[in-house]
Design an enzyme around this catalytic site. Structure first.
Site, PDB file in Angstrom:
ATOM      1  N   GLY A 194       0.816  -1.208   0.000  1.00 30.57           N
ATOM      2  CA  GLY A 194       0.000   0.000   0.000  1.00 30.57           C
ATOM      3  C   GLY A 194       0.848   1.256   0.000  1.00 30.57           C
ATOM      4  CD  GLU A 195       2.278   1.276   3.870  1.00 27.69           C
ATOM      5  OE1 GLU A 195       1.446   1.422   4.791  1.00 27.69           O
ATOM      6  OE2 GLU A 195       2.455   0.171   3.296  1.00 27.69           O
TER       7      GLU A 195
END
EC number: 2.4.99.12
Length: 408
Positions: free
Chosen positions: A59-60
């Site tokens: 996600g990051e």
């Protein structure tokens, strides 16, 4: 506090080591860090102009990716080092072509951080969203290496704003600049004396807008949906799938794509069992003809969900009955109204979408049925929600350029 921090990290390492005996993810966490300094020395040259980007997980990475690619475009001779903390990021993106070197990040200890910086010698370091590793930030500061955090978001209950968070408040001052998502984050940081803050927004808006412009062609999904009304359920967990299965059984004319968060064979079989009374096919095993005649399509592979959304009319985002929902913006960029479970309050974009009536939170099957009834039977409500979702994404594009200008 520093001693406690070090002890807790070592306990974490021991627990991962024990778990690696039987857990595949933990095993990859351990094996991926084996001989890591030797491998770093073998690949990174003294002549390399290295810019280091670190992401916790997938996600990051998606938040950092627009900045990585924009930086590389402007500085083609620079070498991008990308590190991950979690196997769920590294294993999926270890062949990402936008980075020159991709590694796991060694555990945050004084000696690991010192050796890492000595070998890599980055010209700058960029951490994405939540990564605040004490020893790495200290090592970067000691070596006068410009350090940034991007797409960060801060909340009052985080350790920085507690009476015992002095050590972590101090390391925030090691950043040359903190690029945050919203005004609340900026105000919280200034309340503890951190003023090197820029409100840039969230780079994910730039990323999903780019996804919408460059979607993959998915003939199986296209054949499956055809001209029908389709619900795309992305990043689902068992609690989500129980509700979805009940709804699908009660609405046989509905086409539903189920793309689970975990695609291990055990979970896929559990999903197939829940939908066993319905005509269900797996993405990797279905022909276009078989897909066209099915009611349920189970996506049992990774990397295509963002392009699957363009075939839908409504999206269901999983995780809301667990620790929190997954990415809503990938669906919103295609103008899909979004439905998710009750645990969404940590995510600013989800709260914004709910406020705009572009997203709806549900707590049980009855509420889900009511929301779907509104969206499937009221074309005006569907259109308004769709328009609000798409306009929300469009209006928030631009964080990447702000960050690049700040780093430059």
């Amino acid at each position: 506090m520093i001693i406690l921090y070090s002890i807790l990290l070592r306990i974490y390492f021991v627990l991962i080591l024990i778990a690696s005996i039987s857990n595949d993810k933990a095993k990859k966490w351990i094996s991926g860090r084996r001989s890591i300094f030797k491998r770093l020395r073998a690949q990174i040259s003294d002549a390399d102009d290295v810019i280091w980007f670190h992401c916790a997980s997938l996600g990051e990475f998606e938040q950092g990716r627009p900045v990585i690619e924009a930086y590389k475009k402007q500085h083609p001779s620079s070498k991008i080092l990308l590190t991950f903390f979690s196997p769920s990021g590294y294993e999926i993106r270890k062949n990402y072509e936008g980075a020159d070197y991709i590694f796991y990040l060694p555990l945050d200890t004084y000696f690991n951080a010192k050796r890492f910086i000595q070998i890599v010698r980055p010209k700058a370091a960029v951490f994405v969203k939540y990564e605040f590793w004490y020893y790495y930030l200290q090592a970067l500061h000691r070596n006068s290496i410009p350090t940034y955090v991007i797409s960060a978001i801060f909340r009052p209950n985080q350790i920085f704003f507690r009476w015992y968070g002095g050590m972590f408040r101090r390391i925030l001052r090691n950043y040359r600049q903190l690029f945050v998502q919203n005004q609340q984050s900026c105000d919280l940081l200034r309340s503890i004396g951190v003023t090197n803050v820029t409100i840039s927004g969230d780079t994910r808006f730039d990323r999903v807008a780019d996804i919408a412009r460059n979607v993959k062609d998915l003939p199986i999904v296209g054949s499956f949906v055809g001209d029908n009304f389709a619900l795309i359920a992305g990043s689902t967990w068992p609690d989500d799938e129980t509700i979805l299965a009940e709804y699908a059984a009660a609405n046989p004319s509905l086409k539903m794509v189920v793309a689970p968060h975990e695609i291990g064979e055990g979970h896929i079989q559990d999903i197939l069992a829940k939908f066993r009374a319905l005509k269900t096919v797996r993405y990797t095993q279905a022909s276009p003809e078989e897909a066209a005649n099915a009611q349920i399509l189970v996506v049992d592979t990774i990397g295509i969900l963002s392009s699957v959304y363009r075939h839908g009319k409504v999206a269901y985002i999983g995780g809301g009955f667990g620790v929190g929902i997954h990415n809503t913006l990938e669906a919103a960029t295609f103008g899909l109204p979004i439905v998710f479970g009750p645990n969404y309050h940590k995510f600013q974009e989800a709260k914004d979408l709910v406020g705009l009536k572009a997203a709806f939170s549900i707590e049980n099957y009855v509420q889900f049925n009511d929301v779907m009834g509104l969206l499937t039977k009221n074309s005006q409500a569907l259109h308004q929600s769709s328009k609000a979702a798409k306009e929300y994404v469009t209006s928030h594009i631009g964080a990447t350029q702000t960050i690049i200008q700040g780093i430059m």
